[in-house]
Design a protein around this motif. Structure first.
Motif, short mmCIF file in Angstrom:
data_model
loop_
_atom_site.label_atom_id
_atom_site.label_comp_id
_atom_site.label_asym_id
_atom_site.label_seq_id
_atom_site.Cartn_x
_atom_site.Cartn_y
_atom_site.Cartn_z
N GLU A 113 35.12 44.79 27.93
CA GLU A 113 36.12 44.81 29.00
C GLU A 113 37.26 43.83 28.76
O GLU A 113 38.35 43.99 29.31
CB GLU A 113 35.46 44.57 30.37
N ARG A 245 44.04 45.52 27.22
CA ARG A 245 43.03 44.52 27.62
C ARG A 245 43.41 43.16 27.05
O ARG A 245 44.16 43.04 26.09
CB ARG A 245 41.63 44.98 27.21
N ARG A 349 28.47 48.61 34.78
CA ARG A 349 29.92 48.62 34.68
C ARG A 349 30.53 49.30 35.91
O ARG A 349 29.84 49.93 36.69
CB ARG A 349 30.35 49.30 33.37
N ILE A 350 31.85 49.19 36.06
CA ILE A 350 32.49 49.70 37.26
C ILE A 350 32.26 51.21 37.42
O ILE A 350 32.09 51.71 38.54
CB ILE A 350 34.00 49.34 37.28
N ARG A 354 30.85 52.93 40.74
CA ARG A 354 31.60 54.01 41.41
C ARG A 354 30.73 55.25 41.60
O ARG A 354 30.77 55.91 42.64
CB ARG A 354 32.83 54.38 40.58
N GLN A 379 34.54 40.42 36.55
CA GLN A 379 35.63 41.40 36.64
C GLN A 379 35.15 42.68 37.31
O GLN A 379 35.88 43.28 38.12
CB GLN A 379 36.20 41.70 35.25
N VAL A 380 33.93 43.12 37.01
CA VAL A 380 33.38 44.30 37.66
C VAL A 380 33.19 44.02 39.15
O VAL A 380 33.53 44.85 40.01
CB VAL A 380 32.03 44.72 37.01
N LYS A 382 34.81 41.89 41.03
CA LYS A 382 36.14 41.81 41.65
C LYS A 382 36.70 43.21 41.90
O LYS A 382 37.23 43.51 42.97
CB LYS A 382 37.07 41.02 40.74
N GLN A 383 36.56 44.08 40.89
CA GLN A 383 37.07 45.44 41.02
C GLN A 383 36.32 46.20 42.11
O GLN A 383 36.93 46.95 42.88
CB GLN A 383 36.94 46.15 39.67
N ALA A 384 35.00 46.01 42.17
CA ALA A 384 34.19 46.69 43.19
C ALA A 384 34.63 46.27 44.60
O ALA A 384 34.71 47.11 45.51
CB ALA A 384 32.71 46.37 42.98
N GLU A 386 37.68 45.05 45.39
CA GLU A 386 39.04 45.56 45.59
C GLU A 386 39.05 47.04 45.97
O GLU A 386 39.89 47.50 46.73
CB GLU A 386 39.88 45.35 44.33
N GLU A 387 38.08 47.80 45.43
CA GLU A 387 38.01 49.24 45.70
C GLU A 387 37.20 49.58 46.95
O GLU A 387 37.05 50.75 47.31
CB GLU A 387 37.42 49.97 44.49
#
Length: 466
Positions: A113, A245, A349-350, A354, A379-380, A382-384, A386-387
């Motif tokens: 990532e 990246r 992973r994201i 998802r 990072q995963v 944080k993304q989770a 944010e989504e």
């Protein structure tokens, strides 16, 4: 005519010892808190420094807690190992993504990532699932502690060249079948020792149709077949994933890199020692029933009866089922589960999160089932958030924890209690792997999500369109 493996191997051989192994140059060395302390101790005793610290990347993952990471680690051994990693990295000038760092996470998640993992590389780590990085068209494999010391000291490693195997999977995957099912199906076909001594290349139209995250899942578990490494030729999907990246090549360097990466494929007519062909249509959602990852069946199938097992395999087969509390010939569908673990370097992973969130959105977990969702990196995580994935999980009664290896292995606080059944997206179901006398079913994130909602092993295809 050369295979993908041969092209990369030959480019990295420094010297070949007549009748013996080769000295292989290593492009990237990942380290963590469990297998590095003894290696650094060896260097310090000899009074030598890390040869090329800029090619070493460190993170804390195996022994870290996945709740309250801002607090001191409770388990003494874990705390000592994490502190020792900090000290060693500081003394030797190695970049460390430790607890609290925005790049911290499972070593085999953060490498890809961050764009550190790239095609054509040789990559090692003191961890068997280093094979994950082979999804990018690299030679990546786990090494022992003495070898960790060797690479730290020289940036080279002595290795014997493995035999070569290609597993071709062609055709269209059925609904509800994801990459974890592909690799569990392969394992069930060839057994947990079926690729011993080989470097395995996964190829075919079904493999090319997969995302990078799905490809990583397959290469991650190539080690469970006994393989030295697993790999997939890079293509446009690979290049699109890497581009932009943090540590990916940029500008003119990017163009040069892609031009080289486009040469990394097995030439037509290149020779493999063994080739296996599988039809994608034959693969169904899979689950393990025993105590090695090769003991798997389709979720709608039955555990082999004693008459279906070779005589020499019967003692270990019966021992395995006794440990799992299961009967020969029984159906596995409908078996009650106590815990669901979605995480590990295989499926954290994201894209995995998802997939699970999409399935459980608006649903509630079954009473009495504890569900742990452990992202593979900060990072995963944080993304989770944010989504809004964390909110979906919370509404379903799941717990989104903090990054780490967690319940994949019984080395940290996240252990499955003795006798309890856990359906897990991790890679190993050995006796005691998730805690003393814990019982593990390996499955895909979708199959695990279904078990979280229903409280039992089920066939996701029956719910796929609901």
């Amino acid at each position: 005519m050369k295979t993908l493996f041969e092209k990369i191997w030959e480019k990295h051989v420094v010297q070949t010892i007549e009748g013996g192994p080769s000295i292989l140059y290593i492009d990237r060395h990942f380290i963590h808190e469990v297998t590095s302390p003894q290696a650094f101790n060896g260097l310090n005793k000899r009074g030598i420094k890390v040869f090329r610290p800029n090619q070493v990347v460190a993170t804390a993952d195996h022994n870290v807690p996945t709740l309250d990471q801002h607090l001191p680690i409770k388990e003494e051994l874990s705390r000592v190992q994490v502190d020792t990693l900090k000290k060693n990295c500081a003394e030797h000038g190695i970049e460390l993504y430790g607890l609290g760092h925005p790049f911290q996470g499972i070593v085999h998640v953060i490498g890809p990532e961050l764009g550190i993992t790239q095609p054509g590389m040789t990559i090692v780590c003191g961890d068997s699932h280093t094979s994950t990085h082979g999804a990018f068209g690299s030679i990546a494999f786990g090494i022992g502690t003495s070898e960790v010391e060797m690479v730290l000291a020289t940036q080279c490693l002595m290795q014997s060249r493995p035999k070569l195997m290609r597993i071709n999977i062609d055709g269209q995957l059925n609904d509800g079948v994801v990459s974890k099912d592909i690799v569990l199906y392969i394992l069930a076909q060839i057994t947990a020792s079926g690729a011993t001594g080989y470097a395995v290349e996964f190829a075919g139209s079904a493999i090319r149709s997969l995302s990078m995250e799905a490809r990583m899942t397959i290469c991650n578990m190539s080690i469970e077949m006994g393989a030295r490494c697993g790999m997939i030729a890079p293509d446009q999907t690979t290049f699109d994933y890497i581009q932009g990246r943090r540590f990916a090549p940029q500008g003119e360097d990017w163009e040069k890199s892609v031009a080289y990466w486009q040469t990394l494929f097995s030439d037509e007519g290149a020779a493999f020692d063994t080739e296996i062909n599988i039809k994608a249509e034959d693969i169904e959602p899979m689950i393990t029933y025993g105590t090695n990852p090769g003991m798997g069946i389709g979720v709608g199938g039955h555990i082999p009866g004693l008459g279906e097992v070779e005589e020499k395999e019967k003692p270990s087969f019966e021992k395995s089922l006794a440990y799992m509390g299961l009967q020969p010939g029984a159906a596995i569908k409908g078996t009650k589960v106590d815990y669901v673990f979605i995480g590990s370097c295989t499926n954290s992973r994201i894209e995995d999160l998802r997939l699970v969130a999409g399935f459980v959105n608006g649903k509630q977990k079954a009473p009495g089932v504890e569900v742990w969702i452990v992202p593979g990196s900060k990072q995963v995580e944080k993304q989770a958030i944010e989504e809004g994935i964390d909110k979906i999980f919370e509404a379903a009664g799941f717990i989104l924890r903090q990054p780490g290896c967690s319940a994949c292995l019984g080395m940290n606080e996240d252990k499955i209690p003795a006798g309890k059944y856990c359906i897990s997206t991790s890679n190993r179901n050995f006796e005691g792997r998730q805690g003393p006398n814990a019982r593990t079913f390996l499955a895909s994130p979708l199959t695990a999500a279904l078990a979280a909602i229903t409280g039992e092993v089920g066939d996701v295809r029956e719910y796929w369109k609901n």
